[in-house]
Design a protein around this motif. Structure first.
Motif, PDB file in Angstrom:
ATOM      1  N   TYR A  65       0.805  -1.222   0.000  1.00  0.00           N
ATOM      2  CA  TYR A  65       0.000   0.000   0.000  1.00  0.00           C
ATOM      3  C   TYR A  65       0.835   1.267   0.000  1.00  0.00           C
ATOM      4  O   TYR A  65       0.482   2.256  -0.621  1.00  0.00           O
ATOM      5  N   GLN A  66       1.938   1.258   0.742  1.00  0.00           N
ATOM      6  CA  GLN A  66       2.728   2.478   0.811  1.00  0.00           C
ATOM      7  C   GLN A  66       4.160   2.156   1.177  1.00  0.00           C
ATOM      8  O   GLN A  66       4.462   1.088   1.694  1.00  0.00           O
ATOM      9  N   ASP A  67       5.050   3.085   0.852  1.00  0.00           N
ATOM     10  CA  ASP A  67       6.456   2.968   1.206  1.00  0.00           C
ATOM     11  C   ASP A  67       6.597   3.175   2.710  1.00  0.00           C
ATOM     12  O   ASP A  67       5.998   4.079   3.284  1.00  0.00           O
ATOM     13  N   SER A  68       7.408   2.320   3.357  1.00  0.00           N
ATOM     14  CA  SER A  68       7.489   2.355   4.817  1.00  0.00           C
ATOM     15  C   SER A  68       8.153   3.614   5.343  1.00  0.00           C
ATOM     16  O   SER A  68       7.971   3.979   6.503  1.00  0.00           O
ATOM     17  N   THR A  69       8.936   4.322   4.515  1.00  0.00           N
ATOM     18  CA  THR A  69       9.633   5.507   4.991  1.00  0.00           C
ATOM     19  C   THR A  69       8.887   6.795   4.655  1.00  0.00           C
ATOM     20  O   THR A  69       8.688   7.648   5.500  1.00  0.00           O
ATOM     21  N   ARG A 101      -7.746  -1.059  -1.537  1.00  0.00           N
ATOM     22  CA  ARG A 101      -6.698  -0.180  -1.024  1.00  0.00           C
ATOM     23  C   ARG A 101      -5.550  -0.052  -2.009  1.00  0.00           C
ATOM     24  O   ARG A 101      -4.899   0.990  -2.083  1.00  0.00           O
ATOM     25  N   THR A 102      -5.278  -1.104  -2.779  1.00  0.00           N
ATOM     26  CA  THR A 102      -4.232  -1.034  -3.797  1.00  0.00           C
ATOM     27  C   THR A 102      -4.628  -0.056  -4.890  1.00  0.00           C
ATOM     28  O   THR A 102      -3.809   0.744  -5.353  1.00  0.00           O
ATOM     29  N   ALA A 103      -5.879  -0.118  -5.314  1.00  0.00           N
ATOM     30  CA  ALA A 103      -6.364   0.812  -6.342  1.00  0.00           C
ATOM     31  C   ALA A 103      -6.286   2.251  -5.858  1.00  0.00           C
ATOM     32  O   ALA A 103      -5.858   3.151  -6.584  1.00  0.00           O
ATOM     33  N   VAL A 138     -11.968  -6.647   0.692  1.00  0.00           N
ATOM     34  CA  VAL A 138     -11.544  -8.021   1.011  1.00  0.00           C
ATOM     35  C   VAL A 138     -12.699  -8.999   0.849  1.00  0.00           C
ATOM     36  O   VAL A 138     -12.532 -10.090   0.273  1.00  0.00           O
ATOM     37  N   ALA A 139     -13.872  -8.641   1.325  1.00  0.00           N
ATOM     38  CA  ALA A 139     -15.026  -9.535   1.203  1.00  0.00           C
ATOM     39  C   ALA A 139     -15.350  -9.795  -0.267  1.00  0.00           C
ATOM     40  O   ALA A 139     -15.680 -10.927  -0.657  1.00  0.00           O
ATOM     41  N   GLY A 140     -15.264  -8.751  -1.096  1.00  0.00           N
ATOM     42  CA  GLY A 140     -15.517  -8.917  -2.529  1.00  0.00           C
ATOM     43  C   GLY A 140     -14.510  -9.840  -3.183  1.00  0.00           C
ATOM     44  O   GLY A 140     -14.862 -10.686  -4.020  1.00  0.00           O
ATOM     45  N   ILE A 141     -13.242  -9.700  -2.803  1.00  0.00           N
ATOM     46  CA  ILE A 141     -12.209 -10.594  -3.345  1.00  0.00           C
ATOM     47  C   ILE A 141     -12.502 -12.031  -2.913  1.00  0.00           C
ATOM     48  O   ILE A 141     -12.448 -12.965  -3.712  1.00  0.00           O
ATOM     49  N   GLY A 142     -12.825 -12.193  -1.634  1.00  0.00           N
ATOM     50  CA  GLY A 142     -13.048 -13.539  -1.110  1.00  0.00           C
ATOM     51  C   GLY A 142     -14.230 -14.258  -1.738  1.00  0.00           C
ATOM     52  O   GLY A 142     -14.191 -15.477  -1.933  1.00  0.00           O
ATOM     53  N   THR A 143     -15.268 -13.521  -2.068  1.00  0.00           N
ATOM     54  CA  THR A 143     -16.477 -14.158  -2.605  1.00  0.00           C
ATOM     55  C   THR A 143     -16.507 -14.208  -4.130  1.00  0.00           C
ATOM     56  O   THR A 143     -17.216 -15.032  -4.704  1.00  0.00           O
ATOM     57  N   LEU A 199       1.128 -11.355   4.834  1.00  0.00           N
ATOM     58  CA  LEU A 199       0.526 -11.636   6.137  1.00  0.00           C
ATOM     59  C   LEU A 199      -0.791 -10.886   6.306  1.00  0.00           C
ATOM     60  O   LEU A 199      -1.788 -11.446   6.770  1.00  0.00           O
ATOM     61  N   GLY A 200      -0.790  -9.607   5.922  1.00  0.00           N
ATOM     62  CA  GLY A 200      -1.987  -8.791   6.094  1.00  0.00           C
ATOM     63  C   GLY A 200      -3.173  -9.309   5.313  1.00  0.00           C
ATOM     64  O   GLY A 200      -4.269  -9.466   5.853  1.00  0.00           O
ATOM     65  N   ILE A 201      -2.986  -9.610   4.036  1.00  0.00           N
ATOM     66  CA  ILE A 201      -4.107 -10.066   3.216  1.00  0.00           C
ATOM     67  C   ILE A 201      -4.420 -11.531   3.489  1.00  0.00           C
ATOM     68  O   ILE A 201      -5.580 -11.951   3.421  1.00  0.00           O
ATOM     69  N   GLY A 202      -3.406 -12.327   3.837  1.00  0.00           N
ATOM     70  CA  GLY A 202      -3.635 -13.738   4.125  1.00  0.00           C
ATOM     71  C   GLY A 202      -4.560 -13.948   5.306  1.00  0.00           C
ATOM     72  O   GLY A 202      -5.462 -14.792   5.274  1.00  0.00           O
ATOM     73  N   ARG A 203      -4.344 -13.157   6.371  1.00  0.00           N
ATOM     74  CA  ARG A 203      -5.223 -13.244   7.552  1.00  0.00           C
ATOM     75  C   ARG A 203      -6.665 -12.956   7.174  1.00  0.00           C
ATOM     76  O   ARG A 203      -7.593 -13.597   7.660  1.00  0.00           O
ATOM     77  N   GLN A 204      -6.855 -11.971   6.295  1.00  0.00           N
ATOM     78  CA  GLN A 204      -8.215 -11.536   5.967  1.00  0.00           C
ATOM     79  C   GLN A 204      -8.923 -12.475   4.997  1.00  0.00           C
ATOM     80  O   GLN A 204     -10.143 -12.636   5.059  1.00  0.00           O
ATOM     81  N   LEU A 205      -8.164 -13.104   4.102  1.00  0.00           N
ATOM     82  CA  LEU A 205      -8.786 -13.964   3.097  1.00  0.00           C
ATOM     83  C   LEU A 205      -8.916 -15.420   3.548  1.00  0.00           C
ATOM     84  O   LEU A 205      -9.561 -16.212   2.868  1.00  0.00           O
TER      85      LEU A 205
END
Length: 298
Positions: free
Chosen positions: A14-18, A49-51, A64-69, A84-90
């Motif tokens: 989503y974003q650069d960490s710095t 969020r990527t878009a 996330v729900a739309g991706i999952g379904t 890790l972030g998206i894996g937990r949610q999907l």
């Protein structure tokens, strides 16, 4: 062989960490991967969020729900943190994930950025290895009430405060008292998380097929307080007995200022994360590459 995954979600860092902004190079990579998937015959969907972060408007966006379904597969571009972030949610949707490594280590995002054009097409047509990873559900209980709850794919960590001395933690497993640990903290890690913070703290590596957790004290006051491997059906409870400003982190999802008597409860989630790897993938190849085993040897 026909295309197995027709509707593919693309999830990016989503974003650069710095800087907190999306780098132009990241935006270009996401656009490049999206175009490549489209050329393979896939209908491409961007994570919402990527878009928003990249400003790419050529593809529909879904939460996330739309991706999952709605999607057959999620392709994740970034480092292990993004995965890790998206894996937990999907996990609850059973959506399989493929990782393209744009980070540093890449234990679970294992397709190299420079080689995804060669690796992805066979996988999109059904030639892959499937790898299921366990997920933890952690809760912070205070006076009988749940004040925080989160899933973790890597680890649950209880830490002392930044300027405080060590904490004292009472550990129970399935209601049985194990020990009081005086330490900088304690880690409960999955096999996936055994190559993360737990490894730095002296814990063992657990193969992903091992149905277990590893419990690792961080800088314990008593050197006989050693890491222990536990079966994953158990419930682990860590109670704050002493110390100030302790915090709990669930894959970096944090709750600070824990109170004496707070109980961090960790158990196996009902969900598992599905990773797909190229044909011939081996966990041991990953360890050798990422941990630099056998360098300079035969």
């Amino acid at each position: 062989m026909s295309l197995q995954f027709h509707r593919v979600a693309l999830v990016g860092k989503y974003q650069d960490s710095t800087s907190g902004l999306v780098a132009d190079s990241t935006r270009e990579v996401i656009a490049d991967v999206a175009g490549f998937l489209k050329d393979q015959g896939c209908e491409v969907v961007l994570a919402e969020r990527t878009a928003e972060a990249t400003g790419l408007r050529d593809y529909p966006a879904r939460d996330v729900a739309g991706i999952g379904t709605e999607c057959d597969l999620a392709v994740v571009v970034g480092g292990d943190g993004t995965m890790l972030g998206i894996g937990r949610q999907l996990a609850r949707y059973g959506t399989p994930l493929v990782g393209i490594n744009q980070g540093r280590l890449g234990f679970i995002t294992d397709l190299p950025l420079g080689g995804y054009r060669q690796a992805l097409p066979p996988m999109l047509h059904g030639e892959y290895e499937e790898d299921h990873r366990s997920l933890m559900l952690g809760k912070v209980m205070r006076e009988g009430e749940c004040v925080f709850e989160a899933y973790a794919m890597n680890d649950v960590v209880v830490n002392r405060g930044a300027v405080a001395s060590m904490v004292e933690l009472r550990v129970e497993v399935d209601g049985h008292f194990v020990a009081n640990h005086r330490a900088d903290g304690i880690i409960v890690a999955t096999p996936t998380g055994s190559t993360a913070y737990a490894l730095s703290a002296g814990g063992p590596l657990l193969h992903p097929l091992v149905p277990g957790w590893v419990l690792v004290p961080i800088a314990p006051h008593t050197l006989s307080n050693r890491p222990i491997v536990l079966a994953d059906p158990v419930e682990i409870v860590i109670e704050i007995v002493g110390g100030r400003d302790a915090s709990a982190s669930f894959d970096m999802q944090s709750i600070a200022s824990l109170h004496h008597g707070d109980r961090i409860v960790v158990r196996r989630s009902d969900y598992r994360v599905r990773f797909l790897h190229p044909k011939g993938w081996s966990y041991f190849n990953t360890l050798r590459a990422k941990l630099h085993w056998n360098e300079g040897g035969v």
